[in-house]
Structures are given as structure tokens and as C-alpha cells.
Design an enzyme around this catalytic site. Structure first.
Site, mmCIF file in Angstrom:
data_model
loop_
_atom_site.group_PDB
_atom_site.id
_atom_site.type_symbol
_atom_site.label_atom_id
_atom_site.label_comp_id
_atom_site.label_asym_id
_atom_site.label_seq_id
_atom_site.Cartn_x
_atom_site.Cartn_y
_atom_site.Cartn_z
ATOM 1 N N HIS A 169 0.830 -1.202 0.000
ATOM 2 C CA HIS A 169 0.000 0.000 0.000
ATOM 3 C C HIS A 169 0.866 1.255 0.000
ATOM 4 O O HIS A 169 2.077 1.201 0.214
ATOM 5 C CB HIS A 169 -0.933 0.021 1.225
ATOM 6 C CG HIS A 169 -2.103 -0.901 1.100
ATOM 7 N ND1 HIS A 169 -2.070 -2.217 1.506
ATOM 8 C CD2 HIS A 169 -3.343 -0.704 0.585
ATOM 9 C CE1 HIS A 169 -3.235 -2.793 1.262
ATOM 10 N NE2 HIS A 169 -4.035 -1.891 0.709
ATOM 11 N N LYS B 262 -0.647 4.947 4.531
ATOM 12 C CA LYS B 262 -1.540 4.007 5.229
ATOM 13 C C LYS B 262 -1.046 3.806 6.653
ATOM 14 O O LYS B 262 0.155 3.613 6.887
ATOM 15 C CB LYS B 262 -1.604 2.669 4.489
ATOM 16 C CG LYS B 262 -2.629 1.702 5.071
ATOM 17 C CD LYS B 262 -2.856 0.514 4.153
ATOM 18 C CE LYS B 262 -3.865 -0.465 4.741
ATOM 19 N NZ LYS B 262 -5.191 0.146 4.956
#
Length: 269
Positions: free
Chosen positions: A158, A162
Site C-alpha cells: 500500500h 496508510k
């Protein structure tokens, strides 16, 4: 547009919040009736369209969620666990469908959502995309077909903003693999390796979290044995896939009985 469900987006200034706004506005099956941000945020009190850098749309960003929810048939919520728990109680009070894409929840948060689900329709998923939910089903089937000679590793990638790890999707895939093997994920998960850890324990389900750049979301489920590997993969290149899934869930939830549902229910899987 007068007969379509009205939807409120929480955390509207975030990446997913803005994508949800665009997705709802481009749909002829729903209308945006509210936008919520935390108290003190610069967007509060502004027209949402102007705050997003465009023209006025007649929706004013508020930090009073109950007032916004009272006008809506659904709330779409990709925020943080504590905020989501608060929104769940308010959505239940407003009798609005609560679609939850928030990740990083613990058992305490989930217990509070279950309490709200006795009075309202909640659709919660670690990932709202069709592809990921199909991957979940495939992971369960493959795990059930293979014995512990095949080690299971889940690798998720990600963007560098995040805040939780492993991702909600990775945990969802881990739960599917554990279910396929008739074990509890809490008993077999291995979330961290550092230093001299010793050999890998047979039957464990391992997690690896990678963070970098602007990666939207990639997930690999690897089944590795002596001489062979099977890798199931999903790659998301556009957050719109999650927004479209969340909107689909909000529409599906209209008229459903109170309770907790997930995207497998929405997709009929």
C-alpha cells in the site's frame, strides 16, 4: 433523482472520501445529501464542491454527523475505528444503512458495531472490490484443498500514508485461508519476523506489509511447498473500484433487515 437514496460521506476530505463523492455524483442511482468532517477541519462550513476545488454543489461540510445522517438513507464511512464506532450508533439512531470500509478495528470496536447492528443495517468489509471478494473465496477453496505441506504467506502493498498493518484486506484473506483449513486465524497468524526467529512453524499463516509511494493496493496469497508455489494476486490501480463497491453496498442495503452483512452478501457469493 428525487426517489433515489440520499447518501452521506464521512471523512470527506480524505482520498477515499473525495473518490466516493465523485462516484455518487456520477451515479443516477443515488444522490449526495451530506458530507462530514472532524471538528476543526478547514473544510467544515464550506460548500463541498468549492472545498474540493470545483464549483458549488449545495452540500455544506459539517462536523455534526447526526444532523447529516438524519437526512440520509445511507452513510458511507472510510475513516478510523473510534470514529466509525461513533458513527455506527448515530447511523442506527437515524435508521440509515451504514457501509463501513474502515480497517484496523479490534474486538472492542467490533463488539460495539455488533450492538449497533441489532438496530440498523451494517455492511462492513475489509475491501469493497468485486475482485478481492472473489480472491477471498478462491483463497478459502485453495487452502481447503492443500495440506500443511503448503505454507501460506499473505503479502500486501500500500501507499506510504496508510496507518494500519496488516491491511484489512490481508486480514480478510487470512481469515479465509484459516477457515479453509478449519483453524482460527488468531492461533496461527505470524505478523512479524525480526532477528533470529528460528524456522517457520508449519501451519502458520504469515503476513508481510509493504509501504511505499502511491500504491493503491496489491495483495498476494502464496501457497509454497517443496518444488512448487501457487500465487493468487489482486492488483487495484484505481480507488474507484472501492468507491463503486461501497455505493453498490449502500444501494443493496436499502430495505434489508437490521444486522451485519459483508460484500459477499452484497455480491451474492
Amino acid at each position: 433523482m428525487t426517489d433515489v437514496p440520499g447518501i452521506v460521506v464521512t471523512g470527506v476530505s480524505g482520498r477515499m472520501g473525495q473518490m466516493l463523492v465523485k462516484t455518487i455524483q456520477s451515479s443516477d442511482k443515488a444522490k449526495l445529501v451530506g458530507a462530514v468532517e472532524r471538528s476543526g477541519h478547514d473544510w467544515v462550513g464550506q460548500d463541498l464542491g468549492i472545498a474540493m476545488g470545483g464549483a458549488e454543489i449545495g452540500v455544506i461540510v459539517t462536523d455534526e454527523p447526526l444532523d447529516a445522517f438524519a437526512k440520509a438513507q445511507a452513510v458511507i464511512d472510510f475513516t478510523a475505528p473510534e470514529a466509525t464506532v461513533e458513527f455506527a450508533a448515530l447511523a442506527a439512531q437515524a435508521r440509515a444503512v451504514h457501509v463501513i470500509g474502515t480497517t484496523g478495528m479490534d474486538d472492542t470496536h467490533l463488539a460495539k458495531l455488533a450492538a449497533a447492528g441489532r438496530h440498523a443495517t451494517i455492511v462492513r468489509a475489509g475491501n469493497m472490490s468485486l475482485g478481492v471478494n472473489l480472491l477471498t473465496q478462491l483463497t478459502k477453496k485453495v487452502a481447503a484443498a492443500l495440506d500443511e505441506d503448503f505454507d501460506i504467506e499473505i503479502v500486501e502493498y500500500h501507499h506510504n500514508k496508510k496507518v494500519d498493518a496488516p491491511s484489512g484486506t490481508a486480514l480478510m484473506l487470512g481469515e479465509a485461508a484459516a477457515e479453509g483449513r478449519n483453524v482460527s486465524l488468531s492461533d496461527v497468524q505470524d505478523r512479524g519476523r525480526d532477528g533470529i526467529t528460528g524456522a517457520r512453524k508449519s501451519g502458520d499463516i504469515g503476513f508481510v506489509a509493504i509501504r511505499g509511494g502511491d500504491i493503491v493496493g496489491e495483495h498476494d496469497v502464496m501457497f509454497a511447498a517443496e518444488g512448487e508455489r501457487i500465487i493468487l494476486r489482486h492488483i487495484a490501480t484505481d480507488r474507484a473500484v472501492f468507491a463503486r463497491g461501497a455505493l453498490k453496498a449502500a444501494l443493496w442495503g436499502q430495505g434489508k433487515a437490521p444486522g451485519e452483512y459483508d460484500m459477499l452478501d452484497v455480491l451474492g457469493l
